[in-house]
Design an enzyme around this catalytic site. Structure first.
Site, PDB file in Angstrom:
ATOM      1  N   ASN A  34      39.060  48.206  29.452  1.00  0.00           N
ATOM      2  CA  ASN A  34      38.832  48.784  30.775  1.00  0.00           C
ATOM      3  C   ASN A  34      38.184  47.727  31.656  1.00  0.00           C
ATOM      4  O   ASN A  34      37.541  46.793  31.156  1.00  0.00           O
ATOM      5  CB  ASN A  34      37.908  50.004  30.648  1.00  0.00           C
ATOM      6  CG  ASN A  34      37.662  50.684  31.984  1.00  0.00           C
ATOM      7  OD1 ASN A  34      38.592  50.914  32.742  1.00  0.00           O
ATOM      8  ND2 ASN A  34      36.405  50.996  32.277  1.00  0.00           N
TER       9      ASN A  34
ATOM     10  N   HIS B 259      35.454  47.388  34.846  1.00  0.00           N
ATOM     11  CA  HIS B 259      34.397  48.158  35.511  1.00  0.00           C
ATOM     12  C   HIS B 259      33.781  47.302  36.611  1.00  0.00           C
ATOM     13  O   HIS B 259      33.491  46.115  36.407  1.00  0.00           O
ATOM     14  CB  HIS B 259      33.319  48.541  34.488  1.00  0.00           C
ATOM     15  CG  HIS B 259      32.225  49.384  35.073  1.00  0.00           C
ATOM     16  ND1 HIS B 259      32.401  50.702  35.420  1.00  0.00           N
ATOM     17  CD2 HIS B 259      30.933  49.083  35.395  1.00  0.00           C
ATOM     18  CE1 HIS B 259      31.281  51.185  35.916  1.00  0.00           C
ATOM     19  NE2 HIS B 259      30.372  50.228  35.910  1.00  0.00           N
TER      20      HIS B 259
ATOM     21  N   SER C  21      33.373  43.539  35.140  1.00  0.00           N
ATOM     22  CA  SER C  21      33.354  43.283  33.692  1.00  0.00           C
ATOM     23  C   SER C  21      34.589  43.908  33.066  1.00  0.00           C
ATOM     24  O   SER C  21      34.978  45.023  33.413  1.00  0.00           O
ATOM     25  CB  SER C  21      32.113  43.906  33.039  1.00  0.00           C
ATOM     26  OG  SER C  21      30.915  43.493  33.657  1.00  0.00           O
TER      27      SER C  21
ATOM     28  N   ASP D 177      31.414  53.142  29.511  1.00  0.00           N
ATOM     29  CA  ASP D 177      31.176  51.768  29.978  1.00  0.00           C
ATOM     30  C   ASP D 177      30.235  51.001  29.055  1.00  0.00           C
ATOM     31  O   ASP D 177      29.411  50.195  29.511  1.00  0.00           O
ATOM     32  CB  ASP D 177      30.605  51.768  31.405  1.00  0.00           C
ATOM     33  CG  ASP D 177      31.526  52.446  32.397  1.00  0.00           C
ATOM     34  OD1 ASP D 177      32.753  52.365  32.215  1.00  0.00           O
ATOM     35  OD2 ASP D 177      31.019  53.071  33.347  1.00  0.00           O
TER      36      ASP D 177
END
Length: 325
Positions: free
Chosen positions: A114, A116, A143, A152
């Site tokens: 992912n 972020h 990030s 996260d």
């Protein structure tokens, strides 16, 4: 299938909820001849997501399923079914505004990532740019991290800082961070899918497994990494082979019962085993690591078997006793 010079391209599914600008960055990066991944599916929880239209225009398969009225696990399962049907080996979340069920995340551990918009571990969750400005930070940023059950919170693969300028608002800062996201995400995805073929990463992985065995210690043999047990009078139970003696393989060499078992392994599964040029005569077998779909539990079991074949009885008895509980 398109492929890099050394291995087939990894298949990636991208999950989105909106415009899909990060998806687009991943997609267009994948069009390079030397890119180690390809996008095989773009899926969304919103049939009206603009990113779906872009993917369709670029010839990428798409899928959409609204999540309203569905239990979280049920929706995750339906999305995952499409991901698996596409042949994807990795999932990239690109503005996918859904908290995933722990079961879904667990099944893709180490293969789902992912992006972020903060310098994690700072500012997990929402409103990251406003929080960075309010805190008086000199830099915001983005990030890329592996996805875990905690929001996260997975291991960070890479970050890009972005300076906060005087007079910045959350919107102006977000615009610049988005440029950084588009650059960072494709690089980190490339790095992740290339890991299973890189000798340095494979050596680290094997070493972690080998050194988990009692009294195992790293020791070089003929200039190459190896692992030894039993103290000064002990023996090697594994060697690392990085394309030595003209061989194309990155592999771990483990002890078999002898040349007959080695020959049987190679004959039965030549994509997994080979006879090492230097060690093969004494029954050492090469377990190939730079290939798709390595079963690390299989590697672990062979390392333990090889260790047992040379370890002192005082050590093997400890393992046997522990396994009874």
């Amino acid at each position: 299938m398109p492929q890099t010079a050394s291995h087939p391209r990894a298949k990636v599914a991208v999950l989105i909820s909106g415009t899909g600008s990060n998806m687009a960055a991943l997609l267009y990066a994948s069009r390079r001849d030397d890119c180690p991944y390809e996008i095989v599916l773009v899926a969304s929880n919103d049939p009206e997501a603009k990113g779906l239209r872009l993917a369709e225009a670029e010839g990428v398969a798409t899928f959409a399923l609204p999540h309203k009225g569905m239990k979280r696990a049920e929706h995750d399962a339906a999305m995952e079914e499409q991901v698996l049907a596409s042949g994807a080996e990795y999932i990239a979340l690109a503005g996918y505004m859904r908290i995933l069920s722990p079961e879904f995340v667990s099944r893709w551990e180490g293969r789902m990532l992912n992006i972020h918009p903060s310098l994690l571990p700072k500012y997990k969750g929402l409103d990251t740019h406003a929080r960075a400005i309010e805190a008086g930070d000199s830099h915001a940023g983005c990030s890329v991290h592996l996805v875990t059950a905690e929001l996260d919170d997975g291991p960070v693969l890479g970050q890009t800082p972005v300076a906060i300028m005087p007079g910045d608002t959350p919107d102006t800062l977000a615009g610049r961070v988005l440029y950084a996201e588009h650059q960072l995400y494709s690089r980190m995805l490339e790095e992740l899918v290339s890991r299973p073929y890189r000798a340095d990463w494979l050596l680290e992985k094997v070493s972690e497994l080998a050194l988990s065995l009692p009294e195992a210690e790293p020791r070089e043999s003929h200039g190459a990494p190896g692992w030894h047990t039993g103290g000064k009078s002990g023996k090697f139970f594994a060697h690392f082979n990085d394309q030595h003696h003209g061989e194309p393989h990155v592999a771990v060499l483990v002890k078999t019962d002898g040349p007959d078992e080695l020959a049987a392994l190679v004959e039965r599964d030549p994509d997994v085993w080979f006879r090492p040029a230097y060690y093969g005569a004494s029954g050492w077998a090469g377990l190939i690591l730079n290939r798709p779909g390595v079963d690390w539990d299989h590697v672990r079991s062979w390392l333990e078997r090889s260790w047992r074949s040379v370890a002192p009885k005082r050590l093997t008895s400890l393992i046997d006793a522990a396994e009874q509980f």
